[in-house]
Every structure is written in structure tokens, then in C-alpha cells.
Motif scaffolding. Structure first.
Motif, PDB file in Angstrom:
ATOM      1  N   ALA A 159      -6.842   5.515  -4.371  1.00  0.00           N
ATOM      2  CA  ALA A 159      -5.527   4.915  -4.184  1.00  0.00           C
ATOM      3  C   ALA A 159      -5.312   4.536  -2.724  1.00  0.00           C
ATOM      4  N   GLN A 160      -5.849   5.335  -1.817  1.00  0.00           N
ATOM      5  CA  GLN A 160      -5.702   5.036  -0.390  1.00  0.00           C
ATOM      6  C   GLN A 160      -6.492   3.789   0.013  1.00  0.00           C
ATOM      7  N   PHE A 161      -7.476   3.407  -0.779  1.00  0.00           N
ATOM      8  CA  PHE A 161      -8.199   2.165  -0.474  1.00  0.00           C
ATOM      9  C   PHE A 161      -7.228   0.986  -0.421  1.00  0.00           C
ATOM     10  N   SER A 162      -6.145   1.046  -1.226  1.00  0.00           N
ATOM     11  CA  SER A 162      -5.106   0.011  -1.203  1.00  0.00           C
ATOM     12  C   SER A 162      -3.985   0.368  -0.245  1.00  0.00           C
ATOM     13  N   LEU A 163      -3.572   1.636  -0.262  1.00  0.00           N
ATOM     14  CA  LEU A 163      -2.418   2.036   0.545  1.00  0.00           C
ATOM     15  C   LEU A 163      -2.703   1.955   2.037  1.00  0.00           C
ATOM     16  N   LEU A 164      -3.952   2.142   2.427  1.00  0.00           N
ATOM     17  CA  LEU A 164      -4.315   2.059   3.843  1.00  0.00           C
ATOM     18  C   LEU A 164      -4.014   0.677   4.418  1.00  0.00           C
ATOM     19  N   PRO A 165      -4.556  -0.414   3.876  1.00  0.00           N
ATOM     20  CA  PRO A 165      -4.207  -1.724   4.449  1.00  0.00           C
ATOM     21  C   PRO A 165      -2.730  -2.061   4.289  1.00  0.00           C
ATOM     22  N   LEU A 166      -2.124  -1.646   3.204  1.00  0.00           N
ATOM     23  CA  LEU A 166      -0.696  -1.920   3.022  1.00  0.00           C
ATOM     24  C   LEU A 166       0.140  -1.273   4.118  1.00  0.00           C
ATOM     25  N   ASN A 167      -0.290  -0.101   4.574  1.00  0.00           N
ATOM     26  CA  ASN A 167       0.484   0.649   5.558  1.00  0.00           C
ATOM     27  C   ASN A 167       0.102   0.376   7.004  1.00  0.00           C
ATOM     28  N   LEU A 168      -1.151   0.029   7.278  1.00  0.00           N
ATOM     29  CA  LEU A 168      -1.601  -0.025   8.664  1.00  0.00           C
ATOM     30  C   LEU A 168      -1.876  -1.420   9.202  1.00  0.00           C
ATOM     31  N   LEU A 169      -1.896  -2.417   8.360  1.00  0.00           N
ATOM     32  CA  LEU A 169      -2.177  -3.757   8.876  1.00  0.00           C
ATOM     33  C   LEU A 169      -1.096  -4.249   9.817  1.00  0.00           C
ATOM     34  N   GLY A 170       0.174  -3.935   9.514  1.00  0.00           N
ATOM     35  CA  GLY A 170       1.257  -4.462  10.346  1.00  0.00           C
ATOM     36  C   GLY A 170       1.213  -5.981  10.336  1.00  0.00           C
ATOM     37  N   GLY A 171       1.208  -6.574  11.509  1.00  0.00           N
ATOM     38  CA  GLY A 171       1.142  -8.035  11.589  1.00  0.00           C
ATOM     39  C   GLY A 171      -0.271  -8.569  11.668  1.00  0.00           C
ATOM     40  N   ALA A 172      -1.263  -7.677  11.659  1.00  0.00           N
ATOM     41  CA  ALA A 172      -2.664  -8.116  11.757  1.00  0.00           C
ATOM     42  C   ALA A 172      -3.163  -8.612  10.410  1.00  0.00           C
ATOM     43  N   GLU A 173      -4.243  -9.355  10.461  1.00  0.00           N
ATOM     44  CA  GLU A 173      -4.825  -9.895   9.236  1.00  0.00           C
ATOM     45  C   GLU A 173      -6.260  -9.459   9.042  1.00  0.00           C
ATOM     46  N   ARG A 174      -6.786  -8.620   9.968  1.00  0.00           N
ATOM     47  CA  ARG A 174      -8.203  -8.248   9.907  1.00  0.00           C
ATOM     48  C   ARG A 174      -8.360  -6.739  10.085  1.00  0.00           C
ATOM     49  N   ASP A 187       2.522   7.042  15.730  1.00  0.00           N
ATOM     50  CA  ASP A 187       2.748   5.666  16.186  1.00  0.00           C
ATOM     51  C   ASP A 187       2.256   4.629  15.194  1.00  0.00           C
ATOM     52  N   LEU A 188       1.500   5.064  14.172  1.00  0.00           N
ATOM     53  CA  LEU A 188       1.021   4.134  13.150  1.00  0.00           C
ATOM     54  C   LEU A 188       1.972   4.050  11.957  1.00  0.00           C
ATOM     55  N   LEU A 189       3.005   4.858  11.961  1.00  0.00           N
ATOM     56  CA  LEU A 189       3.993   4.793  10.888  1.00  0.00           C
ATOM     57  C   LEU A 189       4.933   3.600  11.104  1.00  0.00           C
ATOM     58  N   GLY A 190       5.513   3.119  10.033  1.00  0.00           N
ATOM     59  CA  GLY A 190       6.483   2.039  10.138  1.00  0.00           C
ATOM     60  C   GLY A 190       5.879   0.655  10.158  1.00  0.00           C
ATOM     61  N   ARG A 191       4.602   0.522   9.791  1.00  0.00           N
ATOM     62  CA  ARG A 191       3.941  -0.787   9.779  1.00  0.00           C
ATOM     63  C   ARG A 191       3.774  -1.347   8.368  1.00  0.00           C
ATOM     64  N   ALA A 192       4.299  -0.673   7.369  1.00  0.00           N
ATOM     65  CA  ALA A 192       3.998  -1.029   5.982  1.00  0.00           C
ATOM     66  C   ALA A 192       4.454  -2.438   5.638  1.00  0.00           C
ATOM     67  N   HIS A 193       3.647  -3.098   4.815  1.00  0.00           N
ATOM     68  CA  HIS A 193       4.001  -4.409   4.286  1.00  0.00           C
ATOM     69  C   HIS A 193       5.297  -4.270   3.480  1.00  0.00           C
ATOM     70  N   PRO A 194       6.189  -5.260   3.544  1.00  0.00           N
ATOM     71  CA  PRO A 194       7.465  -5.155   2.818  1.00  0.00           C
ATOM     72  C   PRO A 194       7.313  -4.902   1.323  1.00  0.00           C
ATOM     73  N   ALA A 195       6.193  -5.333   0.736  1.00  0.00           N
ATOM     74  CA  ALA A 195       6.001  -5.155  -0.704  1.00  0.00           C
ATOM     75  C   ALA A 195       5.433  -3.784  -1.062  1.00  0.00           C
ATOM     76  N   THR A 196       5.164  -2.937  -0.062  1.00  0.00           N
ATOM     77  CA  THR A 196       4.625  -1.609  -0.335  1.00  0.00           C
ATOM     78  C   THR A 196       5.645  -0.777  -1.111  1.00  0.00           C
ATOM     79  N   PRO A 197       5.279  -0.212  -2.256  1.00  0.00           N
ATOM     80  CA  PRO A 197       6.225   0.644  -2.978  1.00  0.00           C
ATOM     81  C   PRO A 197       6.715   1.786  -2.080  1.00  0.00           C
ATOM     82  N   THR A 198       7.978   2.112  -2.188  1.00  0.00           N
ATOM     83  CA  THR A 198       8.574   3.134  -1.325  1.00  0.00           C
ATOM     84  C   THR A 198       7.802   4.441  -1.382  1.00  0.00           C
ATOM     85  N   LEU A 199       7.357   4.846  -2.571  1.00  0.00           N
ATOM     86  CA  LEU A 199       6.647   6.115  -2.723  1.00  0.00           C
ATOM     87  C   LEU A 199       5.323   6.138  -1.979  1.00  0.00           C
ATOM     88  N   PHE A 200       4.785   4.959  -1.661  1.00  0.00           N
ATOM     89  CA  PHE A 200       3.479   4.889  -1.018  1.00  0.00           C
ATOM     90  C   PHE A 200       3.566   4.433   0.433  1.00  0.00           C
TER      91      PHE A 200
END
Length: 375
Positions: free
Chosen positions: A89-104, A222-235
Motif C-alpha cells: 500500500a505504501q508503494f502508492s501512498l509514498l508518492p502521493l504523500n512525498l512528491l509535493g510539487g515535484a514530478e520525479r 518536515d516531509l509532512l504536509g506535501r500530500a496530493h489533494p486527491a490523497t484519501p484523508t486516512l492515508f
């Protein structure tokens, strides 16, 4: 030749569970859970029945988090989250949470599970394969000089131990200023860690933590708060951190058992002691493989062999089913290799008794003697 793990002719052998996951649990932990199953801490209720919003369960949760923080000397600027689902599950939640404004993002491709992580990450961002050992069938881990890192990556991901392939990093890759993220599912709590070198670590529970059902996430604040807007709240890592991993009903019984495992580890010398035992057990098994004069073969380069998941082949693959069935009759169970790779796999997690490895190596020697004419 008598096998040392059999009591006497006709007796039932002791069972040693070499499963890759869910893996073996400490017997002392299971015994305590059994004693407390119907009445936890004099409450008259089972842990299975305690409300997650009540103070009783919250104390169990906080104690487990505090125990884990102490075991790994987790710095104060890191949050420990207990999240639903496994590492996949973290394979998806990781990019959803840590990408922020980056694309790579950078990924090291070193075996079956890191490849799965890469496949999932590509749904959310452009993945730079900073290094891959696929060209040699993942028989080793890449060295630092082979890494081609992207300075614009949001993070650099690697898998510290490849459960299916039997390879393990015995050093921490250097990702420079890019936050380093590690899937440590199968070697978590088996050795000391310098948490400050990481932006985030995650590990699903069914190897060295406890029963299946949740994943530990240790993330720098400092890596918190970067989640994509579509990230489910629970994740959303930030939301879970603010709620103390109690946004919804957590896997209460699994967390309770994990807390008992953390206490069990601390009472036995912590992760430093686990590393010493891991080194000794894996070395014993690899010596048996290497001393078999080709009857058994480990495809992994020696400097990169896993201490957690020892993977090997029989020279005559037709003997593998016979080996596995014979081992099971002697109480050595769940030794079948990964379904995609075959062969034999012995998982040596923290709760594996030393006697289990001795029993396995004794069986291996006897089996090789009886079938030497096949080589």
C-alpha cells in the motif's frame, strides 16, 4: 544419521517455521497473548474488544510507539505512524504523500519487491531508475558509484532487503540532499539504524514486528504536509500524525502484539543483539550451502547475501519437491522459494530459534549425503 531435533523414533518433531511472511512469532509473546486473551490487564475484556478511543487501548498504542522509538533511538523530529495495510500500500501512498510539487523520484531496482514499487510509482510520477542489477538477475546490490541520482527528485527509494531474491544492502546508499526512503519490511529491527540518514522508513508488520495487518511508517516532520489533494484523508501522513494514528479504528490486536514484540526485543538486548544473532544464524546456513560442493547453490554474490532470507537452489532441481516434503516431515516448514523464482528460501527473522537453523543444516547435510549421486 540421527537428526538432533528429533526426540526419539516415532515422536513428533518440533516445528520450525521458515515462512517469509507472516513469519515466526516469539513464543513468549504468543504465550502472553494467550494468557491475556479473555482478560487484558484485569479489565474483564479481551484486547479484541477494547474501544480504540478508550484510554486502555491508547495506553497500549503509546507504549508500543515509545518502545519502538527507544529500540531505534528515533529522533524527536520524526513521527511514528501505525497505518493500515502492508508495505505494498505504501508503494502508492509514498508518492502521493512525498512528491509535493515535484514530478520525479529516484528508485533503485534490486529485485522483485523494488520492481513492484517502481511499477506502482510510475502511476504517479516519472521514475528515474538510479541503479538496477536486473542485468545479472538481481544477484547483488548496486554500489554507490553505480547510482545515477536526479538532484530534482522528490525522494530516493530503495528496498533494504529483497525477500524474494535473497539480497540485502549492508550499507546505506547516499542520496545527497534528496530525502532517502527505505522499504525495510523484511529486515526491520534486525540491526541498528541511523534514522537521521532517512527521510522516511516503512515496514509492514508480518516479518519482524508482529502479525499481518499494518505498516510502521517513520517519517521526518518536515516531509509532512506535501500530500496530493486527491490523497484519501486516512492515508495522508500529516493527518495520521496529527491524529496519533487514530483517524479511524486501527488494527488494535496487531498493534498490541507488536508492542509485546518490542518489549521482547528490548528484554533480549535490542536490535544490536538481534544483529549478532542474525549474523551467526545466516553464516551457519550459508556455510552449509557452500560446503555442499555444489549440491546446494546460492545465486547471490557472497558480499550481498541476505541475513534474513537465505535463498538457494538444488543442483538437480527435480529434487526440490523431495527436499521440501522431507524437510516438512522433520518439522522444517514453509521453505518453498518465492512463486516467481522457485528453489528454497529460509527466512531467519528475529524470532527464529537458533535451534531451527541447526535443525535445517543437519537435515541439509543428511539429504545431500543420501542424494549425492544426483550431482
Amino acid at each position: 544419521m540421527a537428526l538432533p531435533f528429533l526426540a526419539e523414533a516415532g515422536s513428533t518433531p518440533r516445528i520450525f517455521n521458515f515462512a517469509s511472511g507472516p513469519g515466526v512469532m516469539p513464543a513468549a509473546v504468543l504465550a502472553q497473548a494467550q494468557r491475556e486473551l479473555f482478560d487484558w490487564n484485569g479489565s474483564g475484556l479481551s484486547m479484541l474488544e477494547l474501544p480504540f478511543t478508550g484510554e486502555d487501548f491508547k495506553s497500549v498504542m503509546w507504549r508500543a510507539q515509545d518502545s519502538l522509538r527507544a529500540l531505534l533511538a528515533v529522533p524527536d523530529n520524526y513521527r511514528i505512524l501505525f497505518m493500515h495495510g502492508g508495505a505494498s500500500a505504501q508503494f502508492s501512498l509514498l508518492p502521493l504523500n512525498l512528491l509535493g510539487g515535484a514530478e520525479r523520484a529516484d528508485y533503485l531496482e534490486t529485485g522483485y519487491w523494488s520492481r513492484r514499487a517502481v511499477t506502482e510509482a510510475r502511476r504517479y510520477c516519472a521514475v528515474n531508475i538510479a541503479a538496477s542489477t536486473g542485468g545479472t538477475d538481481f544477484d547483488r546490490m548496486p554500489v554507490q558509484e553505480e547510482l545515477h541520482l536526479d538532484p530534482g527528485a522528490a525522494y530516493c527509494h530503495y528496498t533494504s532487503n529483497e525477500t524474494a531474491n535473497g539480497v540485502q544492502f549492508h550499507r546505506v546508499p547516499d542520496s545527497g540532499a534528496v530525502p532517502l526512503v527505505a522499504d525495510m519490511t523484511s529486515d526491520f529491527l534486525s540491526r541498528p539504524l541511523d534514522i537521521a540518514r532517512y527521510g522516511m522508513i516503512y515496514a509492514s508488520s508480518q516479518k519482524n514486528i508482529g502479525p499481518a495487518g499494518f505498516t510502521v511508517v517513520i517519517v521526518r516532520e518536515d516531509l509532512l504536509g506535501r500530500a496530493h489533494p486527491a490523497t484519501p484523508t486516512l492515508f495522508d501522513y500529516r493527518m495520521q500524525a496529527e491524529a496519533g494514528s487514530l483517524l479511524n479504528t486501527p488494527v488494535t490486536f496487531a498493534i498490541y502484539l507488536a508492542g509485546l514484540v518490542f518489549q521482547w526485543l528490548a528484554e533480549r538486548g535490542g536490535v544490536a543483539a538481534m544483529e549478532c544473532r542474525s549474523l551467526a544464524r545466516s553464516a551457519q546456513l550459508y556455510r552449509a550451502i557452500d560446503a555442499s560442493v555444489g549440491f546446494y547453490r546460492c545465486p547471490v554474490q557472497p558480499a550481498h547475501r541476505s541475513r534474513m532470507n537465505v535463498c538457494f537452489m538444488l543442483a538437480d532441481s527435480a529434487l526440490t519437491p523431495l527436499f521440501l516434503s522431507g524437510a516438512a516431515r522433520h518439522g522444517l516448514v514453509n521453505l518453498k522459494g518465492h512463486s516467481m523464482l522457485g528453489g528454497v528460501r529460509a527466512s531467519l527473522y528475529n524470532a527464529m530459534p537458533d535451534e531451527g537453523v541447526s535443525a535445517l543444516t543437519a537435515f541439509m547435510r543428511k539429504f545431500a549425503e543420501e542424494h549425492a549421486h544426483h550431482v
